[in-house]
Design a protein around this motif. Structure first.
Motif, PDB file in Angstrom:
ATOM      1  N   PRO A   1      50.874  43.182  46.142  1.00 47.74           N
ATOM      2  CA  PRO A   1      51.708  44.324  46.523  1.00 47.74           C
ATOM      3  C   PRO A   1      52.037  45.261  45.378  1.00 47.74           C
TER       4      PRO A   1
ATOM      5  N   TYR B   1      51.199  41.521  52.441  1.00 53.12           N
ATOM      6  CA  TYR B   1      50.201  41.567  51.373  1.00 53.12           C
ATOM      7  C   TYR B   1      49.752  40.156  50.994  1.00 53.12           C
TER       8      TYR B   1
ATOM      9  N   ARG C   1      46.396  40.292  49.159  1.00 50.18           N
ATOM     10  CA  ARG C   1      46.514  41.506  48.355  1.00 50.18           C
ATOM     11  C   ARG C   1      47.717  41.406  47.422  1.00 50.18           C
TER      12      ARG C   1
ATOM     13  N   ARG D   1      49.767  48.245  45.465  1.00 50.07           N
ATOM     14  CA  ARG D   1      49.588  48.801  46.803  1.00 50.07           C
ATOM     15  C   ARG D   1      49.226  50.285  46.795  1.00 50.07           C
TER      16      ARG D   1
END
Length: 366
Positions: A121, A114, A119, A124
């Protein structure tokens, strides 16, 4: 009982990457010719856990080499994708396989994956659902439909025309989802998606499958959806078939050490803060006894057949098996696969042909 092969081999380093990919390609072709229902590919990045990384690319490479097996993503990680790129990749694989694919999805990935793709996490689950919902809307958009604006936590844009290519399977490719939780299992069944689960002993696996099938039956799906779900829901196991139980345990010792070390690197330290368990797919190789009992089937042909029969009695009718892992010597992995094909698989032969063609009934005719 149906079997698929799961390809998730690790490489010692860049000089060995091509050799590893060649080895698992050979496994895929042999499995296809030997009656395996599917070739399962997964998505991992940056962590030393998967050599080929992108399952869509590798699946497109394998597809023309397979005579009858489906390409099964088990799983792709939508949260790591822009939703338009994800929709295009899904449709392309479905088209190139002429509908002979299953798109499994999951939250997947360690915190490092991630981080490497920018991103969060912690988000997620929500991000996976955002990407899937937008991708499905994009797949449904026709050229002359109104523009489709979209936004996730990490990307935004406007789809002005249609996704290209269009899918072979209509209205969109068939999906599955990886889940260990009861909540995820119920959601998967209600959507009419295949269930991909792993790393539990037979008794707990039986409970989860019973929950899935009860929810599936109550959801009001049509017959084709129910048939697809029953044929492509699967339980994953790492497997090793040696000439004897003792030799099998000796041969998997070093691969288990490697998997334990990789698990510690991928999830240790940062796991709690990121909301991850020790392993996102259940028991970790750090717990060797638990891992052997829940994630693996190891032994001589008789022991392996007995273990598979226990899962069959628990309601499992599709196993996806990992034959090369933890930097296991490719020659040992190849011998294990051959022993399975010759000495174990014939004991569980079933209607493999029926499992190969479900997607065809939802696809355009040639």
């Amino acid at each position: 009982m149906r079997f698929s092969i799961y390809l998730n081999a690790q490489s010692p380093g860049p000089a060995h990457d091509l050799d590893v990919i060649d080895a698992i390609t050979a496994q895929a072709v042999l499995a296809d010719r030997s009656g395996f229902a599917g070739v399962c590919l997964t998505e991992h990045h940056f962590t030393g856990y998967n050599t080929y990384g992108n399952p869509f690319t590798f699946g497109a490479y394998l597809a023309p080499q397979l005579q009858s097996a489906h390409v099964v993503l088990s799983v792709a990680v939508p949260a790591l994708w822009n939703p338009m790129n994800f929709a295009e990749a899904v449709n392309t694989l479905d088209l190139l396989t002429r509908g002979r694919c299953v798109i499994g999805v999951g939250t997947g990935g360690s915190p490092q994956e991630y981080k490497g793709l920018g991103r969060d996490p912690v988000q997620r689950n929500a991000l996976m659902e955002e990407v899937i919902d937008i991708a499905l809307a994009a797949m449904a958009k026709e050229d002359d439909d109104p523009e489709l604006p979209y936004s996730t936590s990490h990307s935004a844009g406007v789809l002005t025309r249609r996704i290209m290519p269009g899918s072979y399977t209509r209205p969109h490719p068939r999906f599955g989802r990886a889940s260990l939780s009861d909540e995820g299992i119920v959601s998967t069944a209600r959507r009419g998606w295949a269930l991909m689960t792993a790393r539990e002993a037979a008794q707990e696996t039986a409970r989860k499958l019973a929950l899935y099938h009860a929810t599936l039956d109550a959801a009001g799906h049509d017959g084709a959806t129910l048939a697809f779900c029953r044929e492509w829901s699967m339980v994953q196991k790492m497997i090793y078939v040696a000439e004897s139980d003792e030799q099998a345990m000796a041969d998997v010792d070093e691969p288990l050490n490697y998997l334990a070390a990789q698990s510690s690197k991928s999830f240790g330290g940062s796991a709690e803060g990121a909301g991850f368990k020790n392993s996102i797919v259940g028991v970790s190789a750090v717990d060797r006894e638990g891992f052997l009992n829940k994630a693996m089937i190891v032994g001589g042909p008789e022991t392996v057949a007995k273990s598979i029969a226990e899962y069959q009695a628990a309601g499992v009718d599709h196993l996806t098996l990992v034959f090369i892992y933890g930097q296991l010597n490719p020659a040992l992995a190849a011998a294990s696969l051959r022993r399975f094909i010759d000495s174990v698989m014939p004991r569980f032969s079933g209607p493999v042909a029926a499992a190969r063609g479900v997607a065809a009934s939802h696809a355009f005719s040639d």
